[in-house]
Design a protein around this motif. Structure first.
Motif, short mmCIF file in Angstrom:
data_model
loop_
_atom_site.label_atom_id
_atom_site.label_comp_id
_atom_site.label_asym_id
_atom_site.label_seq_id
_atom_site.Cartn_x
_atom_site.Cartn_y
_atom_site.Cartn_z
N LEU A 1 33.57 43.09 53.68
CA LEU A 1 34.97 43.48 53.62
C LEU A 1 35.85 42.24 53.75
N LYS A 2 36.79 42.08 52.83
CA LYS A 2 37.74 40.99 52.93
C LYS A 2 39.01 41.52 53.58
N ILE A 3 39.51 40.78 54.55
CA ILE A 3 40.72 41.19 55.27
C ILE A 3 41.92 40.65 54.48
N LEU A 4 42.75 41.58 54.00
CA LEU A 4 43.87 41.21 53.16
C LEU A 4 45.19 41.13 53.93
N LYS A 5 45.34 41.98 54.96
CA LYS A 5 46.62 42.05 55.65
C LYS A 5 46.44 42.64 57.05
N ILE A 6 47.20 42.13 58.00
CA ILE A 6 47.24 42.66 59.37
C ILE A 6 48.69 43.01 59.67
N GLU A 7 48.92 44.22 60.10
CA GLU A 7 50.27 44.67 60.46
C GLU A 7 50.28 45.19 61.88
N LEU B 1 49.44 39.16 65.32
CA LEU B 1 49.13 39.45 63.93
C LEU B 1 48.33 38.34 63.24
N ASN B 2 47.92 37.35 64.01
CA ASN B 2 47.04 36.32 63.45
C ASN B 2 45.59 36.76 63.46
N GLU B 3 45.27 37.71 64.35
CA GLU B 3 43.90 38.24 64.36
C GLU B 3 43.94 39.72 64.72
N ILE B 4 42.94 40.44 64.24
CA ILE B 4 42.90 41.89 64.36
C ILE B 4 42.60 42.32 65.80
N GLY B 5 43.38 43.30 66.26
CA GLY B 5 43.17 43.89 67.57
C GLY B 5 43.41 45.39 67.51
N ILE B 6 43.13 46.06 68.60
CA ILE B 6 43.34 47.50 68.68
C ILE B 6 44.82 47.80 68.48
N GLY B 7 45.09 48.80 67.66
CA GLY B 7 46.46 49.21 67.38
C GLY B 7 47.00 48.64 66.09
N ASP B 8 46.31 47.65 65.53
CA ASP B 8 46.79 47.03 64.29
C ASP B 8 46.47 47.92 63.08
N TYR B 9 47.30 47.76 62.07
CA TYR B 9 47.02 48.32 60.75
C TYR B 9 46.40 47.19 59.95
N VAL B 10 45.27 47.47 59.31
CA VAL B 10 44.53 46.44 58.60
C VAL B 10 44.27 46.90 57.17
N THR B 11 44.56 46.03 56.24
CA THR B 11 44.22 46.31 54.83
C THR B 11 43.00 45.48 54.50
N ILE B 12 41.95 46.18 54.05
CA ILE B 12 40.68 45.53 53.73
C ILE B 12 40.25 45.92 52.33
N GLU C 1 39.15 49.42 45.43
CA GLU C 1 40.57 49.33 45.75
C GLU C 1 40.74 48.98 47.23
N PRO C 2 41.80 48.24 47.59
CA PRO C 2 42.07 47.97 49.01
C PRO C 2 42.33 49.27 49.77
N GLU C 3 41.96 49.27 51.02
CA GLU C 3 42.19 50.43 51.89
C GLU C 3 42.89 49.96 53.16
N ARG C 4 43.79 50.79 53.67
CA ARG C 4 44.55 50.45 54.88
C ARG C 4 44.11 51.38 56.00
N TYR C 5 43.78 50.79 57.15
CA TYR C 5 43.32 51.57 58.30
C TYR C 5 44.12 51.19 59.55
N HIS C 6 44.25 52.17 60.43
CA HIS C 6 44.83 51.95 61.75
C HIS C 6 43.66 51.89 62.72
N LEU C 7 43.55 50.80 63.48
CA LEU C 7 42.46 50.62 64.43
C LEU C 7 42.85 51.29 65.74
N VAL C 8 42.18 52.38 66.08
CA VAL C 8 42.52 53.19 67.25
C VAL C 8 41.32 53.35 68.17
#
Length: 155
Positions: free
Chosen positions: A149-155, A83-94, A100-107
Motif C-alpha cells: 500500500l502506498k500512502i498518498l495522503k494523511i488528514e 500529519l507528518n506520520e499516521i496515527g490513530i484518528g487520522d484519515y489516510v488515503t492509500i 483506485e485510491p481508498e480513504r480510511y479513518h483509523l479508529v
C-alpha cells in the motif's frame, strides 16, 4: 485498571446511548417479561422464564462490557495530530498497486467498520500504517497474502 478504549466523539455518544437504553428501557421490559413468566407458575418447565433469564444474562453482560469500555476512553478527535506520520484518528488515503485510491479513518477496534471506511489501528492494515509517512510503501500481511500500500495522503 482497564485498557484504554480509542473512540471518536460520535462512537462515545453512541455507546453511552446504548448503555443508557440497556440500563433503562431494556431492563424494564425484561423485568416485565420475568414477572409475567413467574406468574405462570412452575419455573422448572417454564420456557418463557428460561428464555428471559438467559436474555437477562446477555443484557447484564453487555452492560458490564460497556461500563468497563467507557471507564477509560481516549477520544481520538482530541488527540494531537501530527500529519507528518499516521496515527490513530487520522484519515489516510492509500493505494494498492493498480487499484483506485481508498480513504480510511483509523479508529479503535470498537468502531471499526471497513465497509464504511473505518479501520482499526489494531488490524493488520492499521498496524502497518501507524507511524508511516506520505510516500511510504508499506507491506501488509493479510489472510490472502501480502499487499503493498502506498500512502498518498494523511488528514
Amino acid at each position: 485498571m482497564s485498557e484504554a478504549s480509542y473512540l471518536t466523539q460520535e462512537g462515545l455518544i453512541r455507546l453511552q446511548q446504548e448503555l443508557e437504553y440497556l440500563k433503562g428501557p431494556a431492563r424494564e421490559q425484561l423485568a416485565k417479561r420475568l414477572r409475567s413468566a413467574i406468574e405462570q407458575g412452575d419455573l422448572s418447565e417454564n420456557a418463557d422464564y428460561s428464555a428471559a433469564k438467559e436474555e437477562q444474562g446477555f443484557l447484564e453482560g453487555r452492560i458490564r462490557e460497556l461500563e468497563q469500555l467507557l471507564s477509560n476512553v481516549i477520544i481520538i478527535d482530541h488527540v494531537e495530530k501530527n500529519l507528518n506520520e499516521i496515527g490513530i484518528g487520522d484519515y489516510v488515503t492509500i493505494q494498492e498497486e493498480n487499484f483506485e485510491p481508498e480513504r480510511y479513518h483509523l479508529v479503535g477496534p470498537k468502531e471499526a467498520d471497513p465497509s464504511n471506511g473505518k479501520i482499526s489501528h489494531e488490524s493488520p492494515i492499521g498496524k502497518a500504517l501507524i507511524g508511516h509517512k506520505v510516500g511510504d510503501v508499506v507491506v501488509v500481511d493479510t489472510p490472502n497474502g501480502e499487499i503493498r500500500l502506498k500512502i498518498l495522503k494523511i488528514e
